[in-house]
Design a protein around this motif. Structure first.
Motif, PDB file in Angstrom:
ATOM      1  N   GLN A 115      -5.266   7.724   8.725  1.00 15.98           N
ATOM      2  CA  GLN A 115      -5.627   7.860  10.134  1.00 15.98           C
ATOM      3  C   GLN A 115      -6.713   8.906  10.341  1.00 15.98           C
ATOM      4  O   GLN A 115      -7.632   8.707  11.132  1.00 15.98           O
ATOM      5  CB  GLN A 115      -4.396   8.231  10.976  1.00 15.98           C
ATOM      6  CG  GLN A 115      -3.332   7.179  11.029  1.00 15.98           C
ATOM      7  CD  GLN A 115      -3.863   5.843  11.479  1.00 15.98           C
ATOM      8  OE1 GLN A 115      -4.560   5.750  12.471  1.00 15.98           O
ATOM      9  NE2 GLN A 115      -3.557   4.802  10.735  1.00 15.98           N
ATOM     10  N   PHE A 116      -6.613  10.008   9.607  1.00 16.40           N
ATOM     11  CA  PHE A 116      -7.573  11.090   9.824  1.00 16.40           C
ATOM     12  C   PHE A 116      -8.805  10.980   8.931  1.00 16.40           C
ATOM     13  O   PHE A 116      -9.607  11.900   8.871  1.00 16.40           O
ATOM     14  CB  PHE A 116      -6.875  12.449   9.688  1.00 16.40           C
ATOM     15  CG  PHE A 116      -5.990  12.734  10.860  1.00 16.40           C
ATOM     16  CD1 PHE A 116      -6.534  13.004  12.107  1.00 16.40           C
ATOM     17  CD2 PHE A 116      -4.627  12.675  10.742  1.00 16.40           C
ATOM     18  CE1 PHE A 116      -5.725  13.235  13.207  1.00 16.40           C
ATOM     19  CE2 PHE A 116      -3.802  12.904  11.835  1.00 16.40           C
ATOM     20  CZ  PHE A 116      -4.351  13.183  13.067  1.00 16.40           C
ATOM     21  N   PHE A 152       4.828   6.936   2.662  1.00 10.98           N
ATOM     22  CA  PHE A 152       4.288   6.298   3.859  1.00 10.98           C
ATOM     23  C   PHE A 152       3.705   7.311   4.835  1.00 10.98           C
ATOM     24  O   PHE A 152       2.566   7.170   5.280  1.00 10.98           O
ATOM     25  CB  PHE A 152       5.357   5.457   4.568  1.00 10.98           C
ATOM     26  CG  PHE A 152       4.879   4.891   5.874  1.00 10.98           C
ATOM     27  CD1 PHE A 152       3.985   3.834   5.892  1.00 10.98           C
ATOM     28  CD2 PHE A 152       5.298   5.432   7.086  1.00 10.98           C
ATOM     29  CE1 PHE A 152       3.522   3.317   7.092  1.00 10.98           C
ATOM     30  CE2 PHE A 152       4.840   4.923   8.282  1.00 10.98           C
ATOM     31  CZ  PHE A 152       3.953   3.860   8.291  1.00 10.98           C
ATOM     32  N   LEU A 153       4.463   8.332   5.195  1.00 11.86           N
ATOM     33  CA  LEU A 153       4.008   9.290   6.214  1.00 11.86           C
ATOM     34  C   LEU A 153       2.747  10.041   5.778  1.00 11.86           C
ATOM     35  O   LEU A 153       1.747  10.025   6.499  1.00 11.86           O
ATOM     36  CB  LEU A 153       5.142  10.241   6.577  1.00 11.86           C
ATOM     37  CG  LEU A 153       4.893  11.101   7.810  1.00 11.86           C
ATOM     38  CD1 LEU A 153       4.754  10.216   9.045  1.00 11.86           C
ATOM     39  CD2 LEU A 153       6.030  12.086   8.002  1.00 11.86           C
ATOM     40  N   LEU A 186      -1.688  10.924  19.998  1.00 11.41           N
ATOM     41  CA  LEU A 186      -0.415  10.615  19.350  1.00 11.41           C
ATOM     42  C   LEU A 186      -0.024   9.151  19.553  1.00 11.41           C
ATOM     43  O   LEU A 186       0.513   8.519  18.639  1.00 11.41           O
ATOM     44  CB  LEU A 186       0.687  11.537  19.873  1.00 11.41           C
ATOM     45  CG  LEU A 186       0.564  13.009  19.476  1.00 11.41           C
ATOM     46  CD1 LEU A 186       1.651  13.831  20.144  1.00 11.41           C
ATOM     47  CD2 LEU A 186       0.624  13.172  17.975  1.00 11.41           C
ATOM     48  N   VAL A 187      -0.305   8.595  20.725  1.00 12.03           N
ATOM     49  CA  VAL A 187       0.013   7.190  20.996  1.00 12.03           C
ATOM     50  C   VAL A 187      -0.819   6.276  20.102  1.00 12.03           C
ATOM     51  O   VAL A 187      -0.293   5.340  19.481  1.00 12.03           O
ATOM     52  CB  VAL A 187      -0.211   6.858  22.493  1.00 12.03           C
ATOM     53  CG1 VAL A 187      -0.187   5.353  22.731  1.00 12.03           C
ATOM     54  CG2 VAL A 187       0.838   7.541  23.352  1.00 12.03           C
ATOM     55  N   VAL A 188      -2.122   6.564  20.004  1.00  8.54           N
ATOM     56  CA  VAL A 188      -3.015   5.726  19.183  1.00  8.54           C
ATOM     57  C   VAL A 188      -2.626   5.809  17.711  1.00  8.54           C
ATOM     58  O   VAL A 188      -2.495   4.787  17.025  1.00  8.54           O
ATOM     59  CB  VAL A 188      -4.486   6.139  19.393  1.00  8.54           C
ATOM     60  CG1 VAL A 188      -5.390   5.500  18.345  1.00  8.54           C
ATOM     61  CG2 VAL A 188      -4.951   5.755  20.776  1.00  8.54           C
ATOM     62  N   ILE A 189      -2.410   7.015  17.210  1.00 10.91           N
ATOM     63  CA  ILE A 189      -2.055   7.200  15.795  1.00 10.91           C
ATOM     64  C   ILE A 189      -0.680   6.587  15.512  1.00 10.91           C
ATOM     65  O   ILE A 189      -0.486   5.906  14.501  1.00 10.91           O
ATOM     66  CB  ILE A 189      -2.095   8.693  15.409  1.00 10.91           C
ATOM     67  CG1 ILE A 189      -3.552   9.146  15.354  1.00 10.91           C
ATOM     68  CG2 ILE A 189      -1.424   8.927  14.068  1.00 10.91           C
ATOM     69  CD1 ILE A 189      -3.731  10.615  15.094  1.00 10.91           C
ATOM     70  N   GLY A 190       0.286   6.803  16.413  1.00  9.09           N
ATOM     71  CA  GLY A 190       1.627   6.234  16.219  1.00  9.09           C
ATOM     72  C   GLY A 190       1.611   4.710  16.205  1.00  9.09           C
ATOM     73  O   GLY A 190       2.256   4.075  15.358  1.00  9.09           O
ATOM     74  N   LYS A 198       0.823  -1.205   0.000  1.00  7.73           N
ATOM     75  CA  LYS A 198       0.000   0.000   0.000  1.00  7.73           C
ATOM     76  C   LYS A 198       0.862   1.262   0.000  1.00  7.73           C
ATOM     77  O   LYS A 198       0.459   2.274  -0.516  1.00  7.73           O
ATOM     78  CB  LYS A 198      -0.875  -0.036   1.253  1.00  7.73           C
ATOM     79  CG  LYS A 198      -1.964   0.967   1.332  1.00  7.73           C
ATOM     80  CD  LYS A 198      -2.797   0.688   2.587  1.00  7.73           C
ATOM     81  CE  LYS A 198      -3.957   1.610   2.692  1.00  7.73           C
ATOM     82  NZ  LYS A 198      -4.751   1.338   3.899  1.00  7.73           N
ATOM     83  N   TYR A 199       2.041   1.160   0.595  1.00  7.93           N
ATOM     84  CA  TYR A 199       2.902   2.330   0.774  1.00  7.93           C
ATOM     85  C   TYR A 199       4.271   2.116   0.129  1.00  7.93           C
ATOM     86  O   TYR A 199       4.687   0.994  -0.111  1.00  7.93           O
ATOM     87  CB  TYR A 199       3.128   2.612   2.271  1.00  7.93           C
ATOM     88  CG  TYR A 199       1.872   2.753   3.078  1.00  7.93           C
ATOM     89  CD1 TYR A 199       1.098   3.887   2.994  1.00  7.93           C
ATOM     90  CD2 TYR A 199       1.456   1.738   3.934  1.00  7.93           C
ATOM     91  CE1 TYR A 199      -0.055   4.024   3.747  1.00  7.93           C
ATOM     92  CE2 TYR A 199       0.313   1.855   4.685  1.00  7.93           C
ATOM     93  CZ  TYR A 199      -0.447   3.007   4.590  1.00  7.93           C
ATOM     94  OH  TYR A 199      -1.592   3.126   5.329  1.00  7.93           O
TER      95      TYR A 199
END
Length: 198
Positions: free
Chosen positions: A77-78, A69-70, A110-114, A63-64
Motif C-alpha cells: 500500500q505504501f 499478510f499484514l 484508513l478507509v482506502v487502505i483498509g 501472494k500472502y
C-alpha cells in the motif's frame, strides 16, 4: 583501429556461451542451472534420484500467507506515492499549525487502505482455493504393481509415468511417450497458457 582493440571487438561479437564450454566426459554439473537434467524414469526412490533433489509438483500462486499478510500488504500500500503523501499530510495535521483536524485526513486514508487490503485478501484467498483444487486433482500414475494408481497432482514426482485421457488437464510438464491415435500424435490445447486456442 589498433590490433588489440579489433581482437577484443571481434571477441565480443562472436563469443557465445554455448561455444565457451567444450563437451567433456565430466558429468558433475548435470542437473545444475544451465545444464541438462537427469531423470530416473518411474524410479523416484532411486538414491541417485533422491540426490538430485528435484522440487515437488505442488502449485502455489498466492501472494500472502497468514503470517506475512499484514506487513506485506502494508508495504504494498505504501509503495504508492498517493498513500505516502496522505500519510505525511495526516502526520502534519497533528501539529497545532494545521488548518484542519487530523481525523479529517486520517479517516479517508484508513478507509482506502483498509478497503484495498481487504480486496487483496479476498483475491488471495480465492487464488488459494484454486491452488488447493488444482493440487488435489487426481491423475493416474504407473505404480510398482505394473498398474496405474490414482494419486493427487501435488504428489507427482519427476520421472513418474502419467496416463492422461482425452480432454484432461496436464498435471505438470510432460514428455509424450505414447498416444492412443494410430499415427502417435497428441493434440494439445494451449488456451490456458497463451489465451487463445492453437
Amino acid at each position: 583501429m589498433p590490433e588489440e582493440r579489433r581482437r577484443r571487438h571481434f571477441g565480443k561479437l562472436y563469443s557465445f556461451s554455448c561455444c565457451s564450454n567444450l563437451p567433456t566426459d565430466d558429468h558433475t554439473q548435470i542437473g545444475q542451472s544451465g545444464y541438462s537434467r537427469v531423470v530416473h524414469c518411474n524410479d523416484p526412490d532411486n538414491p541417485e534420484a533422491l540426490q538430485l533433489n528435484y522440487r515437488g509438483n505442488y502449485v502455489s500462486t498466492t501472494k500472502y500467507t497468514a503470517a506475512n499478510f499484514l506487513p506485506k500488504s502494508l508495504f504494498e500500500q505504501f509503495r504508492r506515492v498517493a498513500n505516502i503523501y496522505f500519510l505525511v499530510v495526516a502526520f502534519v495535521s497533528f501539529s497545532p499549525l494545521a488548518p484542519y483536524s487530523a481525523p479529517s485526513v486520517l479517516a479517508p486514508l484508513l478507509v482506502v487502505i483498509g478497503a484495498t487490503m481487504a480486496k487483496e485478501g479476498v483475491e488471495d484467498w480465492r487464488r488459494r482455493k484454486q491452488d488447493i483444487e488444482a493440487n488435489n486433482r487426481k491423475v493416474k500414475v504407473y505404480g510398482k504393481g505394473h498398474t496405474f494408481i490414482e494419486t493427487k497432482w501435488k504428489n507427482l514426482r519427476v520421472g513418474d509415468i502419467v496416463k492422461i485421457h482425452k480432454e484432461e488437464y496436464f498435471p505438470a510438464d510432460l514428455l509424450l511417450l505414447s498416444s492412443s491415435y494410430d499415427d502417435g500424435i497428441c493434440y494439445v490445447e494451449t488456451m490456458n497458457l497463451m489465451g487463445k486456442p492453437i
